[in-house]
Design an enzyme around this catalytic site. Structure first.
Site, PDB file in Angstrom:
ATOM      1  N   ASP A   1       0.803  -1.224  -0.083  1.00 31.45           N
ATOM      2  CA  ASP A   1       0.025  -0.061   0.029  1.00 31.45           C
ATOM      3  C   ASP A   1       0.801   1.315  -0.034  1.00 31.45           C
ATOM      4  O   ASP A   1       2.055   1.221   0.678  1.00 31.45           O
ATOM      5  CB  ASP A   1      -0.860  -0.084   1.300  1.00 31.45           C
ATOM      6  CG  ASP A   1      -2.146   0.708   0.898  1.00 31.45           C
ATOM      7  OD1 ASP A   1      -2.573   0.769  -0.340  1.00 31.45           O
ATOM      8  OD2 ASP A   1      -2.670   1.330   1.704  1.00 31.45           O
TER       9      ASP A   1
ATOM     10  N   PHE B   1       3.132   8.254 -13.131  1.00 28.57           N
ATOM     11  CA  PHE B   1       1.724   8.460 -12.742  1.00 28.57           C
ATOM     12  C   PHE B   1       1.265   9.203 -11.389  1.00 28.57           C
ATOM     13  O   PHE B   1       2.269   9.601 -10.975  1.00 28.57           O
ATOM     14  CB  PHE B   1       1.356   6.888 -12.993  1.00 28.57           C
ATOM     15  CG  PHE B   1       1.710   6.159 -11.457  1.00 28.57           C
ATOM     16  CD1 PHE B   1       2.971   5.720 -11.634  1.00 28.57           C
ATOM     17  CD2 PHE B   1       1.060   5.911 -10.409  1.00 28.57           C
ATOM     18  CE1 PHE B   1       3.242   5.290 -10.297  1.00 28.57           C
ATOM     19  CE2 PHE B   1       1.307   5.274  -9.383  1.00 28.57           C
ATOM     20  CZ  PHE B   1       2.560   4.725  -9.234  1.00 28.57           C
ATOM     21  N   GLY B   2       0.145   8.940 -11.124  1.00 29.00           N
ATOM     22  CA  GLY B   2      -0.356   9.513  -9.960  1.00 29.00           C
ATOM     23  C   GLY B   2       0.341  10.906  -9.723  1.00 29.00           C
ATOM     24  O   GLY B   2      -0.003  11.964 -10.577  1.00 29.00           O
TER      25      GLY B   2
HETATM   26  P1  IMP Z   1      -0.869   1.933  -4.533  1.00 30.12           P
HETATM   27  O1  IMP Z   1      -1.284   1.813  -3.154  1.00 30.12           O
HETATM   28  O2  IMP Z   1       0.505   1.625  -5.070  1.00 30.12           O
HETATM   29  O3  IMP Z   1      -2.142   1.562  -5.377  1.00 30.12           O
HETATM   30  O4  IMP Z   1      -0.873   3.809  -4.527  1.00 30.12           O
HETATM   31  C1  IMP Z   1      -2.005   4.588  -4.169  1.00 30.12           C
HETATM   32  C2  IMP Z   1      -1.886   5.894  -4.924  1.00 30.12           C
HETATM   33  O5  IMP Z   1      -0.860   6.622  -4.234  1.00 30.12           O
HETATM   34  C3  IMP Z   1      -1.869   5.959  -6.389  1.00 30.12           C
HETATM   35  O6  IMP Z   1      -3.125   5.908  -7.016  1.00 30.12           O
HETATM   36  C4  IMP Z   1      -1.186   7.317  -6.536  1.00 30.12           C
HETATM   37  O7  IMP Z   1      -2.057   8.364  -6.292  1.00 30.12           O
HETATM   38  C5  IMP Z   1      -0.142   7.430  -5.323  1.00 30.12           C
HETATM   39  N1  IMP Z   1       1.225   6.908  -5.545  1.00 30.12           N
HETATM   40  C6  IMP Z   1       1.712   5.762  -5.041  1.00 30.12           C
HETATM   41  N2  IMP Z   1       3.022   5.648  -5.579  1.00 30.12           N
HETATM   42  C7  IMP Z   1       3.266   6.806  -6.364  1.00 30.12           C
HETATM   43  C8  IMP Z   1       4.331   6.949  -7.278  1.00 30.12           C
HETATM   44  O8  IMP Z   1       5.421   6.250  -7.259  1.00 30.12           O
HETATM   45  N3  IMP Z   1       3.999   8.007  -7.850  1.00 30.12           N
HETATM   46  C9  IMP Z   1       3.081   8.896  -7.834  1.00 30.12           C
HETATM   47  N4  IMP Z   1       1.997   8.559  -7.193  1.00 30.12           N
HETATM   48  C10 IMP Z   1       2.026   7.375  -6.353  1.00 30.12           C
END
Ligand code: IMP
Length: 203
Positions: free
Chosen positions: A73, A156-157
Site C-alpha cells: 500500500d 503516474f499519480g
Molecule cells: P498504490 O497503493 O500503489 O495503489 O498507490 C496508491 C496511490 O498513491 C496511487 O494511486 C497514486 O495516487 C499514489 N502513488 C503511489 N505511488 C506513487 C508513485 O510512485 N508516484 C506517484 N503517485 C504514487
C-alpha cells in the site's frame, strides 16, 4: 518459494517478479488472478499497514497453504496536510477520481503553502504473511517537495508534482530508471529482499 501478490494488477505482479529476479532470488511470483481474483477488501483501516494486513489476510485465506502472500500500500504524505492525502491518495478527489483530478485537488489544497511548507514524502508499505501466519512489515520512504505546478509527463499519480530531495526535476521528468533507484517502492522492496536473504527461509 511461491509468493502470491494481494493485487489484481497483473503489471504489479510482473514488476515484482522482475525485481526478485534482479535481486537473484528464485521466487515464483503469482498474481491473485491465479486464485480467481483478489477478494474484495474495503480499505477502511486508515493506515497503510492496516490496509496491507486486510489485503494480505484476505488472500492468505485462499492461497495454497505453503505459499507466502505479500500486500503493498502506498501514497503521498504532505507536511502541510498533516500527512494527507496518505492512505486516500488514489481517491483524494473522490471515488473513481483520475490522477489528474487528484493532482488538481492537491495543488489547490497547497495553494497557500509557502515553499518551506511544501515538504512531502512518498511511502510504500509491504506486509508479508507466511504459511504459519508469521508476519513481517517493511517501509520505504522517498522525501521531497511539491511544486506549485505540474512539470513532466513520465510516471503516474503525483509524479509530475514531486521533486525528490537532492534533485531539481520532478518524478515526471526523471527517467523511470532514476525513479526506480530512489523510489519508496524500491526502498521497501530492498528491505524485503534483505530480510529474505538473511532469514532462514529457503526458496
Ligand atoms: P498504490 O497503493 O500503489 O495503489 O498507490 C496508491 C496511490 O498513491 C496511487 O494511486 C497514486 O495516487 C499514489 N502513488 C503511489 N505511488 C506513487 C508513485 O510512485 N508516484 C506517484 N503517485 C504514487
Amino acid at each position: 518459494m511461491d509468493l502470491y501478490l494481494a493485487t489484481s494488477n497483473a503489471h504489479k505482479a510482473e514488476e515484482f517478479g522482475r525485481m526478485f529476479a534482479q535481486a537473484g532470488l528464485a521466487i515464483k511470483v503469482h498474481s491473485a488472478k491465479e486464485l480467481g481474483g483478489m477478494p474484495y477488501v474495503e480499505e477502511i483501516t486508515g493506515t497503510f499497514t492496516g490496509n496491507c494486513r486486510l489485503k494480505a489476510e484476505a488472500l492468505r485465506r485462499i492461497a495454497p497453504p505453503k505459499s507466502w502472500v505479500l500486500a503493498d500500500d502506498s501514497g503521498l504524505c504532505c507536511d502541510a496536510l498533516q500527512g494527507g492525502p496518505g492512505v486516500d491518495s488514489a481517491i483524494y478527489a473522490g471515488k473513481g477520481a483520475t490522477d489528474a483530478q487528484n493532482r488538481t485537488k492537491l495543488l489547490d489544497a497547497l495553494k497557500k503553502a509557502p515553499a518551506h511548507k511544501r515538504g512531502a514524502r512518498f511511502e510504500c508499505h509491504l506486509l508479508i504473511i507466511g504459511p504459519n501466519r508469521e508476519e513481517q512489515k517493511f517501509l520505504g520512504q522517498c522525501w521531497g517537495r511539491i511544486l506549485e505546478q505540474e512539470v513532466g509527463t513520465e510516471g503516474f499519480g503525483y509524479d509530475s508534482l514531486f521533486v525528490p530531495s537532492g534533485f531539481e526535476k520532478t518524478f515526471g521528468e526523471l527517467s523511470p530508471q532514476t525513479k526506480d533507484k530512489l523510489s519508496h517502492r524500491a526502498k521497501a522492496f530492498a528491505h524485503l529482499v534483505n530480510w529474505i536473504k538473511q532469514s532462514e527461509i529457503r526458496l
